[in-house]
Design a protein around this motif. Structure first.
Motif, mmCIF file in Angstrom:
data_model
loop_
_atom_site.group_PDB
_atom_site.id
_atom_site.type_symbol
_atom_site.label_atom_id
_atom_site.label_comp_id
_atom_site.label_asym_id
_atom_site.label_seq_id
_atom_site.Cartn_x
_atom_site.Cartn_y
_atom_site.Cartn_z
ATOM 1 N N ARG A 27 41.247 54.698 31.286
ATOM 2 C CA ARG A 27 42.294 54.221 31.355
ATOM 3 C C ARG A 27 43.476 54.614 30.317
ATOM 4 N NH1 ARG A 27 39.175 49.710 30.912
ATOM 5 N NH2 ARG A 27 39.760 49.199 28.757
ATOM 6 N N TRP A 48 47.553 44.804 33.024
ATOM 7 C CA TRP A 48 47.590 46.382 32.945
ATOM 8 C C TRP A 48 48.088 47.257 33.956
ATOM 9 C CZ3 TRP A 48 44.985 50.541 34.504
ATOM 10 C CH2 TRP A 48 45.054 51.605 33.638
ATOM 11 N N ALA A 92 44.134 41.775 33.725
ATOM 12 C CA ALA A 92 44.000 43.136 34.717
ATOM 13 C C ALA A 92 45.153 43.206 35.246
ATOM 14 C CB ALA A 92 42.872 42.764 35.416
ATOM 15 N N LEU A 134 39.099 44.381 29.198
ATOM 16 C CA LEU A 134 39.687 44.933 30.097
ATOM 17 C C LEU A 134 38.635 45.775 30.963
ATOM 18 C CD1 LEU A 134 42.168 44.601 31.166
ATOM 19 C CD2 LEU A 134 43.172 46.343 30.015
ATOM 20 N N SER A 135 37.770 46.492 30.058
ATOM 21 C CA SER A 135 36.558 47.201 30.808
ATOM 22 C C SER A 135 35.631 46.230 31.448
ATOM 23 C CB SER A 135 36.015 47.979 29.695
ATOM 24 O OG SER A 135 36.845 49.055 29.277
ATOM 25 N N LEU A 143 38.549 52.016 36.782
ATOM 26 C CA LEU A 143 39.421 51.584 35.705
ATOM 27 C C LEU A 143 38.679 51.159 34.531
ATOM 28 C CD1 LEU A 143 42.109 49.938 38.206
ATOM 29 C CD2 LEU A 143 42.416 51.921 36.461
ATOM 30 N N ALA A 144 37.188 50.991 34.912
ATOM 31 C CA ALA A 144 36.482 50.191 33.960
ATOM 32 C C ALA A 144 35.969 51.013 32.802
ATOM 33 C CB ALA A 144 35.172 49.651 34.561
ATOM 34 N N ASP A 145 36.692 51.932 32.487
ATOM 35 C CA ASP A 145 36.419 52.763 31.346
ATOM 36 C C ASP A 145 37.548 53.031 30.322
ATOM 37 O OD1 ASP A 145 34.028 55.091 30.422
ATOM 38 O OD2 ASP A 145 36.165 55.593 29.991
ATOM 39 N N PRO A 146 37.170 52.822 29.075
ATOM 40 C CA PRO A 146 38.762 52.956 28.280
ATOM 41 C C PRO A 146 39.303 54.299 28.187
ATOM 42 C CG PRO A 146 36.844 52.351 26.986
ATOM 43 C CD PRO A 146 36.322 52.291 28.595
ATOM 44 N N ASP A 157 35.059 46.324 25.894
ATOM 45 C CA ASP A 157 36.374 45.290 25.838
ATOM 46 C C ASP A 157 36.590 44.583 26.843
ATOM 47 O OD1 ASP A 157 38.683 47.491 27.235
ATOM 48 O OD2 ASP A 157 36.716 48.437 26.749
ATOM 49 N N LEU A 189 44.343 42.206 43.550
ATOM 50 C CA LEU A 189 44.352 41.150 42.659
ATOM 51 C C LEU A 189 45.409 40.127 42.843
ATOM 52 C CD1 LEU A 189 44.040 43.096 39.246
ATOM 53 C CD2 LEU A 189 42.789 41.297 40.217
ATOM 54 N N PHE A 210 37.089 44.961 34.770
ATOM 55 C CA PHE A 210 37.387 45.865 35.849
ATOM 56 C C PHE A 210 35.830 46.235 36.358
ATOM 57 C CE2 PHE A 210 41.640 47.153 34.246
ATOM 58 C CZ PHE A 210 42.365 46.844 35.347
ATOM 59 N N ALA A 211 35.279 46.399 35.458
ATOM 60 C CA ALA A 211 33.579 46.848 35.782
ATOM 61 C C ALA A 211 33.140 45.578 36.667
ATOM 62 C CB ALA A 211 32.714 46.920 34.694
ATOM 63 N N PHE A 262 38.108 50.185 41.066
ATOM 64 C CA PHE A 262 37.854 49.124 39.713
ATOM 65 C C PHE A 262 36.791 50.035 38.975
ATOM 66 C CE2 PHE A 262 39.459 45.771 42.657
ATOM 67 C CZ PHE A 262 40.698 45.561 41.874
ATOM 68 N N ALA A 263 36.001 50.633 39.600
ATOM 69 C CA ALA A 263 34.788 51.521 38.536
ATOM 70 C C ALA A 263 35.528 52.375 37.937
ATOM 71 C CB ALA A 263 33.911 51.901 39.333
#
Lengths: 134, 134
Positions: B19, A83, A80, A6-7, B13-16, A4, B84, A10-11, B10-11
């Motif tokens: 989150r 969120w 981002a 957002l993922s 946060l990169a997983d749904p 998705d 950000l 952020f990744a 950030f890593a």
DNA sequence: CATGTACTTAGCTCATCGGTTAAATAACCT
DNA sequence: AGGTTATTTAACCGATGAGCTAAGTACATG
């Protein structure tokens, strides 16, 4: 299987090289070669990083002769940030629900009044909210 | 090899799933079991996610009998949001402060990359590119 | 057309990640 | 002590990610 938005955003942000590239791009659009210079890394590696950033929607790339100028693309940053904004009340005293409403009202008023940029107040204070602990 | 704080934040946060866990915690402190319920995933998987979030500084964990209540920890959120924020001018019209914010950001990121990049731009033909953001 | 410059793609290696099941730890309750 | 509940650790597996080198593509120019 594509992540998705957002993922993947952020990744993409989770890598210091890519963040440094973005920081550089914040100063203005530039070429891949120029972006690569600060890093002790092969050009293909940079190219991959740019692909990740592009796929995450954080940059966009044009074409100018043999150069591929990169520039910041706002949308994913905005998403981002949006969120994270859901959690802003946890660290920003001036951002609880009431203040949020008030700010919306103020923004609406400000649309009619002379524009003074006061959308967000930076508060240095950090305080714990009431918690049921002990 | 521990990542720098911003990268691990950030890593994380990169997983749904993570989150979603954070979104749940925004509603209030709760237990691991409770957090695990919405997910079709084993408990150890959730436990790992929580470990990642904790290591990223996004949550903190207490102990109450056999439960480990989790709650939002503000600091890393704030840091990510702050980073950000350096790009906010790209999408927020009411954010027109062109202070030394970029300098701060550059300094922070450049500390991780060798700053050997003071070379002149090798312009072959006085080719004017970029600067659309002026 | 040939050569050079800017960049990308292909193919490899190795580490990390997200998930699993099985077993271990921790605290409570008889 | 023994059992139940809550949570973590260990060991494993397949997929992805970040890096490399070598080769390929696109455009410019001599």
């Amino acid at each position: 299987m594509p992540l998705d938005p957002l993922s993947s955003t952020f990744a993409a942000l989770a890598d210091p090289t890519r963040r440094a590239i973005l920081a550089r791009l914040a100063l203005g659009e530039t070429s891949v070669m120029e972006l690569a210079k600060p890093f002790d890394m092969s050009l293909p590696a940079i190219s991959k990083h740019l692909k990740v950033l592009e796929h995450a929607g954080l940059i966009s790339r044009g074409r100018e002769a043999q150069w591929r100028p990169c520039r910041i693309a706002p949308a994913s940053f905005k998403q981002a940030d949006g969120w994270l904004g859901n959690f802003r009340r946890f660290w920003d005293e001036s951002f609880n629900r009431l203040d949020g409403l008030l700010e919306e009202m103020k923004a609406e008023e400000a649309a009619k009044a002379p524009p003074r940029s006061n959308r967000k107040v930076r508060v240095k204070k950090e305080k714990q909210r009431g918690r049921t602990r002990g």
